[in-house]
Design an enzyme around this catalytic site. Structure first.
Site, PDB file in Angstrom:
ATOM      1  N   HIS A 126       5.154   7.977  -0.902  1.00 28.55           N
ATOM      2  CA  HIS A 126       5.235   8.159   0.548  1.00 28.55           C
ATOM      3  C   HIS A 126       6.415   7.412   1.165  1.00 28.55           C
ATOM      4  CE1 HIS A 126       2.679   4.371   0.869  1.00 28.55           C
ATOM      5  NE2 HIS A 126       3.543   4.155   1.856  1.00 28.55           N
ATOM      6  N   ASP A 152       0.596   8.675  -5.711  1.00 28.45           N
ATOM      7  CA  ASP A 152       1.471   8.039  -4.724  1.00 28.45           C
ATOM      8  C   ASP A 152       2.546   7.188  -5.404  1.00 28.45           C
ATOM      9  OD1 ASP A 152       2.541   7.486  -2.257  1.00 28.45           O
ATOM     10  OD2 ASP A 152       1.099   5.909  -1.752  1.00 28.45           O
ATOM     11  N   SER A 175       4.907  -1.514   1.188  1.00 28.25           N
ATOM     12  CA  SER A 175       4.599  -0.410   0.286  1.00 28.25           C
ATOM     13  C   SER A 175       5.684  -0.229  -0.767  1.00 28.25           C
ATOM     14  CB  SER A 175       4.450   0.902   1.067  1.00 28.25           C
ATOM     15  OG  SER A 175       3.141   1.043   1.547  1.00 28.25           O
TER      16      SER A 175
END
Length: 339
Positions: A138, A168, A281
């Site tokens: 993402h 992911d 992230s």
């Protein structure tokens, strides 16, 4: 006896007139014939094969450093991976947050991704000296341009090699990079609740930020949008804010950071109370020996929904993709997967 008699009875020394060494009566008689020479034992091969074998034995004795040793000997761009806990941190600083930060920070990059939906900031982990980097899908999904900045301030353009939206995960490659410090990928199977961990990433663009905590839980089911459903989330949470990490996700039947949409995927995650914020992230969750044991992927931060600034910030609810999941997916990502 060593003496003999002639037929005349005259006693005579048979060795008279000859220079003879004294003879011990306990010695056995000499053989009637000269023994054949025994073949010389063959010399052992001390060439390259023997050297490699010796190095392999030493590396095996050391334990988790085997992959790193092979990388250094062959010069190949090999991922330094271990099925045990490798001592990455110097012994004088082992078990300290400062030691982990110093040892691993050079292997963490800040990632900036531009797309039609806006821009986002995330993090990544260098896994080879030639510039292969693991991050979250993402963070780079739909990006038209990707840049990565290393801990020493050098900036590189990066290209996506492969993606796996169901986990992911994404693998990107820096252009014209060499001599980078690769992280050592550890073994997430051996983790226990309560183990101390360190997180390194770029929350809010503050590169190289270090936080610490513990493993709060194992095998948490975390649900996130797949690539097809991410554009809506990026427009909602990332555009113009640099906060692509406030990614919508579901956990325990509740939705966080917005609506995950209809197209989602669920994976098993590590839960940690190490402070994670937008920008973490794709960064590293690390054990106290300096091994990467997870890729930070989702965190609950009420900043996007807060009524006041006092409500913003980390609440100690973060999740990471176990590194064993990442290692199992690497071949697929390197092959150019776009799942």
């Amino acid at each position: 006896m060593t003496e003999s008699f002639h037929r005349s009875g005259e006693h005579q020394n048979p060795y008279e007139g000859q220079h003879q060494a004294p003879v011990n009566p306990e010695w056995p008689p000499p053989p009637a014939y000269a023994p054949a020479h025994a073949p010389h034992p063959k010399k052992r091969n001390r060439g390259p094969l023997a050297l490699i074998a010796a190095v392999a034995i030493v590396a095996a004795a050391i334990g988790g450093g085997t992959a790193y040793g092979i990388q250094e000997l062959t010069g190949n761009d090999t991922v330094a991976s271990s099925s045990t806990s490798t001592e990455v941190v110097p012994s004088s600083q082992r078990g300290t947050v400062a030691g982990v930060a110093k040892a691993v920070s050079p292997s963490i990059v800040e990632i900036s991704a531009d797309s039609n939906a806006g821009s986002s900031t995330g993090s990544g982990v260098i896994i080879t000296s030639g510039g292969e980097i693991v991050t979250n899908n993402h963070v780079v999904a739909g990006a038209s341009q990707i840049k990565a900045t290393t801990s020493d301030g050098k900036s590189y353009t990066a290209k996506v090699v492969g993606t796996d939206s169901k986990k992911d995960l994404a693998l990107i490659k820096l252009e014209n990079a060499s001599g980078l410090k690769a992280a050592t990928l550890g073994d997430s199977a051996g983790l226990q609740v309560g183990d101390q961990v360190v997180a390194i990433g770029s929350p809010e663009g503050l590169s190289g930020t270090v936080t610490s905590g513990i493993v709060s839980a194992l095998d948490r089911d975390v649900t996130v949008p797949t690539e097809e459903g991410q554009d809506q989330g990026q427009q909602q949470w990332g555009q113009g804010q640099g906060q692509g990490d406030q990614w919508p996700f579901e956990f325990g039947g509740r939705q966080f950071n917005g609506d995950t949409g209809n197209d989602t995927t669920t994976y098993k995650a590590l839960q940690t109370d190490a402070s994670l914020n937008p920008g973490n992230s794709g960064g590293a969750l690390i054990d106290m020996n300096g091994n990467i044991i997870g890729i930070n992927s989702a965190m609950y931060s009420p900043a996007g929904q807060a009524s006041s600034s006092s409500d913003a910030g980390s609440v100690g609810l973060g999740f990471a993709i176990p590194i064993n999941t990442v290692k199992a997916d690497l071949a697929k990502l390197r092959a150019g997967s776009t799942d």
